[in-house]
Write a protein that holds these residues in place. Structure first.
Motif, mmCIF file in Angstrom:
data_model
loop_
_atom_site.group_PDB
_atom_site.id
_atom_site.type_symbol
_atom_site.label_atom_id
_atom_site.label_comp_id
_atom_site.label_asym_id
_atom_site.label_seq_id
_atom_site.Cartn_x
_atom_site.Cartn_y
_atom_site.Cartn_z
ATOM 1 N N PHE A 1 32.873 35.253 5.799
ATOM 2 C CA PHE A 1 33.837 36.118 4.654
ATOM 3 C C PHE A 1 33.665 34.959 3.618
ATOM 4 C CE2 PHE A 1 35.909 37.499 8.747
ATOM 5 C CZ PHE A 1 35.616 38.850 8.500
ATOM 6 N N SER A 2 33.026 34.097 3.490
ATOM 7 C CA SER A 2 33.111 33.242 2.250
ATOM 8 C C SER A 2 31.501 33.424 1.818
ATOM 9 C CB SER A 2 33.573 31.936 2.456
ATOM 10 O OG SER A 2 32.508 31.070 3.258
ATOM 11 N N ALA A 3 30.674 34.300 2.390
ATOM 12 C CA ALA A 3 29.257 34.251 1.997
ATOM 13 C C ALA A 3 29.148 34.515 0.543
ATOM 14 C CB ALA A 3 28.645 35.454 2.825
ATOM 15 N N SER A 4 28.037 33.851 -0.008
ATOM 16 C CA SER A 4 27.746 34.322 -1.377
ATOM 17 C C SER A 4 26.604 34.970 -1.350
ATOM 18 C CB SER A 4 27.156 32.758 -2.261
ATOM 19 O OG SER A 4 26.099 32.451 -1.433
ATOM 20 N N PRO A 5 26.299 35.691 -2.412
ATOM 21 C CA PRO A 5 25.192 36.972 -2.411
ATOM 22 C C PRO A 5 23.810 36.062 -2.133
ATOM 23 C CG PRO A 5 26.564 37.192 -4.518
ATOM 24 C CD PRO A 5 27.124 35.852 -3.831
ATOM 25 N N ALA A 6 23.771 34.759 -2.500
ATOM 26 C CA ALA A 6 22.361 34.162 -2.282
ATOM 27 C C ALA A 6 22.315 33.904 -0.595
ATOM 28 C CB ALA A 6 22.452 32.910 -2.908
ATOM 29 N N LEU A 7 23.258 33.934 0.180
ATOM 30 C CA LEU A 7 23.397 33.282 1.403
ATOM 31 C C LEU A 7 23.100 34.803 2.055
ATOM 32 C CD1 LEU A 7 26.283 30.627 2.289
ATOM 33 C CD2 LEU A 7 23.626 30.637 2.405
ATOM 34 N N VAL A 8 23.823 36.001 1.675
ATOM 35 C CA VAL A 8 23.406 37.226 2.175
ATOM 36 C C VAL A 8 22.011 37.314 2.041
ATOM 37 C CG1 VAL A 8 24.048 39.567 1.943
ATOM 38 C CG2 VAL A 8 25.922 37.750 1.706
ATOM 39 N N ALA A 9 21.527 37.184 0.945
ATOM 40 C CA ALA A 9 20.016 37.414 0.799
ATOM 41 C C ALA A 9 19.025 36.649 1.675
ATOM 42 C CB ALA A 9 19.609 37.127 -0.805
ATOM 43 N N ASP A 10 19.606 35.406 2.078
ATOM 44 C CA ASP A 10 18.852 34.550 2.994
ATOM 45 C C ASP A 10 18.885 35.248 4.432
ATOM 46 O OD1 ASP A 10 18.029 32.820 1.342
ATOM 47 O OD2 ASP A 10 19.305 31.183 1.739
ATOM 48 N N PHE A 11 20.136 35.763 4.606
ATOM 49 C CA PHE A 11 20.343 36.323 5.796
ATOM 50 C C PHE A 11 19.544 37.501 6.105
ATOM 51 C CE2 PHE A 11 22.398 40.146 7.964
ATOM 52 C CZ PHE A 11 22.169 39.591 9.289
ATOM 53 N N LEU A 12 19.477 38.513 4.994
ATOM 54 C CA LEU A 12 18.808 39.720 5.042
ATOM 55 C C LEU A 12 17.076 39.469 5.256
ATOM 56 C CD1 LEU A 12 20.664 41.781 2.292
ATOM 57 C CD2 LEU A 12 20.762 42.299 5.062
ATOM 58 N N LEU A 13 16.520 38.480 4.597
ATOM 59 C CA LEU A 13 15.204 38.091 4.395
ATOM 60 C C LEU A 13 14.822 37.520 6.093
ATOM 61 C CD1 LEU A 13 14.717 36.636 1.134
ATOM 62 C CD2 LEU A 13 13.687 38.425 1.967
ATOM 63 N N SER A 14 15.642 36.760 6.672
ATOM 64 C CA SER A 14 15.567 36.070 7.823
ATOM 65 C C SER A 14 15.624 37.431 8.840
ATOM 66 C CB SER A 14 16.374 35.133 8.208
ATOM 67 O OG SER A 14 17.718 35.801 8.416
ATOM 68 N N LEU A 15 16.361 38.273 8.745
ATOM 69 C CA LEU A 15 16.629 39.419 9.712
ATOM 70 C C LEU A 15 15.033 40.346 9.745
ATOM 71 C CD1 LEU A 15 18.551 40.729 11.462
ATOM 72 C CD2 LEU A 15 19.248 42.095 9.510
ATOM 73 N N ARG A 16 14.751 40.477 8.302
ATOM 74 C CA ARG A 16 13.637 41.175 7.930
ATOM 75 C C ARG A 16 12.492 40.561 8.567
ATOM 76 N NH1 ARG A 16 10.907 45.510 5.816
ATOM 77 N NH2 ARG A 16 9.140 44.950 4.511
ATOM 78 N N SER A 17 12.272 39.488 8.631
ATOM 79 C CA SER A 17 11.042 38.560 9.016
ATOM 80 C C SER A 17 11.141 38.456 10.661
ATOM 81 C CB SER A 17 10.833 37.277 8.545
ATOM 82 O OG SER A 17 11.741 36.439 8.778
ATOM 83 N N LEU B 1 26.787 45.546 5.512
ATOM 84 C CA LEU B 1 27.631 44.287 4.785
ATOM 85 C C LEU B 1 28.250 44.487 3.464
ATOM 86 C CD1 LEU B 1 24.552 41.621 5.995
ATOM 87 C CD2 LEU B 1 26.749 42.205 6.959
ATOM 88 N N ALA B 2 27.546 45.292 2.662
ATOM 89 C CA ALA B 2 28.244 45.694 1.410
ATOM 90 C C ALA B 2 29.826 46.249 1.699
ATOM 91 C CB ALA B 2 27.442 46.567 0.372
ATOM 92 N N SER B 3 29.728 47.344 2.659
ATOM 93 C CA SER B 3 31.032 47.921 2.938
ATOM 94 C C SER B 3 32.219 46.838 3.317
ATOM 95 C CB SER B 3 30.903 48.964 3.683
ATOM 96 O OG SER B 3 31.947 49.747 4.319
ATOM 97 N N THR B 4 31.670 46.138 4.386
ATOM 98 C CA THR B 4 32.452 45.198 4.893
ATOM 99 C C THR B 4 33.014 44.070 4.115
ATOM 100 O OG1 THR B 4 31.395 45.620 7.260
ATOM 101 C CG2 THR B 4 32.843 43.725 7.205
ATOM 102 N N LEU B 5 32.246 43.544 3.408
ATOM 103 C CA LEU B 5 32.589 42.306 2.656
ATOM 104 C C LEU B 5 33.174 42.671 1.373
ATOM 105 C CD1 LEU B 5 29.146 40.203 2.825
ATOM 106 C CD2 LEU B 5 31.377 39.491 3.877
ATOM 107 N N LYS B 6 33.126 43.853 0.925
ATOM 108 C CA LYS B 6 33.750 44.635 -0.232
ATOM 109 C C LYS B 6 35.211 44.589 0.084
ATOM 110 C CE LYS B 6 34.030 47.942 -3.809
ATOM 111 N NZ LYS B 6 33.232 49.058 -4.337
ATOM 112 N N HIS B 7 35.616 45.245 1.365
ATOM 113 C CA HIS B 7 36.810 45.338 1.735
ATOM 114 C C HIS B 7 37.535 43.946 2.379
ATOM 115 C CE1 HIS B 7 36.642 49.636 1.099
ATOM 116 N NE2 HIS B 7 35.396 49.708 1.726
ATOM 117 N N SER B 8 36.852 43.080 2.909
ATOM 118 C CA SER B 8 37.310 42.053 3.678
ATOM 119 C C SER B 8 37.172 40.694 2.795
ATOM 120 C CB SER B 8 36.829 41.835 4.827
ATOM 121 O OG SER B 8 35.408 41.641 4.787
ATOM 122 N N ALA B 9 36.338 40.623 1.724
ATOM 123 C CA ALA B 9 36.245 39.458 1.164
ATOM 124 C C ALA B 9 36.101 39.423 -0.350
ATOM 125 C CB ALA B 9 34.921 38.681 1.492
#
Length: 193
Positions: free
Chosen positions: A29-45, A61-69
């Motif tokens: 819930f304290s994820a920064s956009p840069a960490l979200v990008a890291d997650f997405l890139l690791s997931l893709r690879s 993730l955009a939907s969940t993080l917008k409403h919760s964080a």
């Protein structure tokens, strides 16, 4: 206000996201956009995701993080640039490799209308011959077109056949290099040799 099926997909994707952050001892819930990008890139690879599946994770993730964080990934420049680059990369690299089974093709060529040879039409005999010569020689299309029947040579016992292009033919590689031009002949041995 989402359908139950969409909520289930989003919940599953959030679970993967939360486990990734837990393994790094970071609160999702304290994820920064840069960490979200890291997650997405690791997931893709790791999962070899298509661009549409990748975008599906991003939307969940955009939907969940917008409403919760209170994090708006939908308008974040880092995430938008990442998505744009991946979309452009996917557009530049279309999947042009077709998978096919050589054994299946060879088996098919051993059946009618290709066999028996004396019953094969000229059209089917030509298809079979061109395919087998291309396969046995490994030559490019231009080189195959350049082979001349009048320049074909065979061993006396048919243990091999040598194909030669016309004298005026220059291959793509020869055009690119300077110096003496090699003779582009191809010898195909008999399967029984």
């Amino acid at each position: 206000a989402q359908r139950t099926s969409t909520q289930g997909i989003y919940q599953s994707r959030w679970g993967i996201f939360a486990r990734w952050f837990d393994s790094r001892q970071v609160d999702p819930f304290s994820a920064s956009p840069a960490l979200v990008a890291d997650f997405l890139l690791s997931l893709r690879s790791e999962r070899k995701l298509s661009i549409s599946s990748f975008e599906g994770y991003w939307m969940a993730l955009a939907s969940t993080l917008k409403h919760s964080a209170g994090l708006d990934l939908g308008h974040d420049p880092v995430i938008k640039a990442l998505i744009k680059n991946l979309q452009e990369d996917a557009a530049r690299r279309p999947d042009v490799l077709l998978s096919w089974d050589l054994a299946l093709v060879l088996r098919w060529l051993s059946l009618p209308p290709f066999e028996p040879l004396h019953k094969a039409s000229d059209k089917h005999l030509t298809f079979k011959t061109v395919f087998l010569v291309a396969l046995a020689s490994g030559k490019r299309r231009g080189e195959l077109h350049a082979f001349e029947n009048c320049r074909l040579r065979r061993a006396a016992d048919w243990s091999s056949v040598t194909l030669r292009p016309g004298l005026a033919f220059l291959s793509k590689m020869q055009l690119a290099t300077k110096g003496p031009k090699a003779v582009l002949e191809c010898t195909i041995p008999s399967l029984s040799a």
